[in-house]
Design a protein around this motif. Structure first.
Motif, mmCIF file in Angstrom:
data_model
loop_
_atom_site.group_PDB
_atom_site.id
_atom_site.type_symbol
_atom_site.label_atom_id
_atom_site.label_comp_id
_atom_site.label_asym_id
_atom_site.label_seq_id
_atom_site.Cartn_x
_atom_site.Cartn_y
_atom_site.Cartn_z
ATOM 1 N N ALA A 10 -13.336 62.035 -23.676
ATOM 2 C CA ALA A 10 -12.208 61.364 -24.570
ATOM 3 C C ALA A 10 -13.076 60.256 -25.265
ATOM 4 O O ALA A 10 -12.576 60.020 -26.502
ATOM 5 C CB ALA A 10 -11.004 60.572 -23.767
ATOM 6 N N HIS A 130 1.336 64.592 -22.885
ATOM 7 C CA HIS A 130 1.221 63.414 -22.188
ATOM 8 C C HIS A 130 1.569 63.269 -20.960
ATOM 9 O O HIS A 130 0.979 62.887 -19.769
ATOM 10 C CB HIS A 130 1.842 62.034 -22.833
ATOM 11 C CG HIS A 130 1.275 61.859 -24.076
ATOM 12 N ND1 HIS A 130 1.860 61.115 -25.190
ATOM 13 C CD2 HIS A 130 0.215 62.103 -24.790
ATOM 14 C CE1 HIS A 130 1.098 61.132 -26.254
ATOM 15 N NE2 HIS A 130 -0.098 61.877 -25.994
ATOM 16 N N GLU A 135 -5.318 63.504 -22.255
ATOM 17 C CA GLU A 135 -5.614 62.411 -22.763
ATOM 18 C C GLU A 135 -5.672 62.585 -24.480
ATOM 19 O O GLU A 135 -5.275 61.813 -25.404
ATOM 20 C CB GLU A 135 -7.025 61.776 -22.331
ATOM 21 C CG GLU A 135 -7.394 60.569 -22.839
ATOM 22 C CD GLU A 135 -6.679 59.430 -22.399
ATOM 23 O OE1 GLU A 135 -6.538 58.600 -23.241
ATOM 24 O OE2 GLU A 135 -6.056 59.392 -21.546
#
Length: 223
Positions: A10, A130, A135
């Motif tokens: 991420a 989510h 992410e």
């Protein structure tokens, strides 16, 4: 086993700002493309699961990239079911990207703490993603879903949503400006980075230059 954590993925997606999306059955061509992207500053690469024996190509690329492009985070896209997800995780995929949202895929990735980005086309799907532990959520097809205006609309009530559009993204200032100013986490780009004639001519410097230009544009509109 994945070499990079879901948090690493991420963060690097955000820092690089773009994720090249590519598939070819020729392993040597794939290596040249990955290396060209790496030289251009890319550190996250999505190999798409589209051709016969694609998993065999990916397995070889993962082993090769560990020494040739050690900072490159290799993942797989166009995965649409749980069994294929498990197969690619066994081959060392650091993240899984899908054009759809499948809860069993989420469970398999979560068990191994591997990043999972499902394709979403509505606010409800994004929120569900989510809940399932995603992410970075993919919107697909990006331009057809609503383009930068859709991202901006989602970020109003959900400013914490990390969105990666794929489909309708081009490595041009006009196109990238709209996405970045809308608040995307990063963008996924495929054919625009790898024109057929460029691959046929093995003009890998073109790919390196395009990646450098795109990353520079992304940084410009984030600052």
């Amino acid at each position: 086993m994945a070499r990079f954590s879901r948090i690493d993925v991420a963060i690097q997606m955000k820092e690089t700002g773009m994720v090249p999306v590519f598939y070819h059955k020729d392993i040597e061509l794939c290596k040249n493309v990955i290396e060209a992207c790496y030289k251009g500053g890319v550190r996250v690469f999505e190999f798409t699961n589209r051709g016969d024996f694609a998993h065999e190509v990916f397995g070889e690329l993962v082993k090769w990239s560990e020494s040739a492009c050690p900072e490159m985070i290799m993942g797989v896209g166009s995965v649409i079911d749980a069994s294929t997800t498990a197969l690619y995780l066994q081959l060392g995929a650091n993240f899984i990207v899908s054009p759809i949202m499948d809860e069993e895929m989420a469970r398999i990735c979560n068990k191994r703490k591997v990043a999972w980005s499902p394709g979403c086309g509505s606010v409800t799907e994004i929120v569900k993603a989510h809940e399932l532990g995603s992410e970075v959520v993919k919107i697909f097809p990006g331009s057809q879903v609503g383009g930068p205006a859709f991202v901006k609309g989602v970020k109003g009530p959900f400013p914490y949503a990390s969105i990666m559009p794929t489909g309708g993204v081009a490595p041009t200032e006009e196109n990238l400006k709209g996405w970045i100013e809308a608040g995307v986490h990063c963008v996924g780009m495929g054919s625009q980075l790898f024109p057929k004639e460029v691959l046929a001519e093995k003009n890998f410097d073109f790919i390196t230059n395009k990646c450098e230009e795109a990353i520079s544009i992304i940084k410009k509109y984030r600052s």
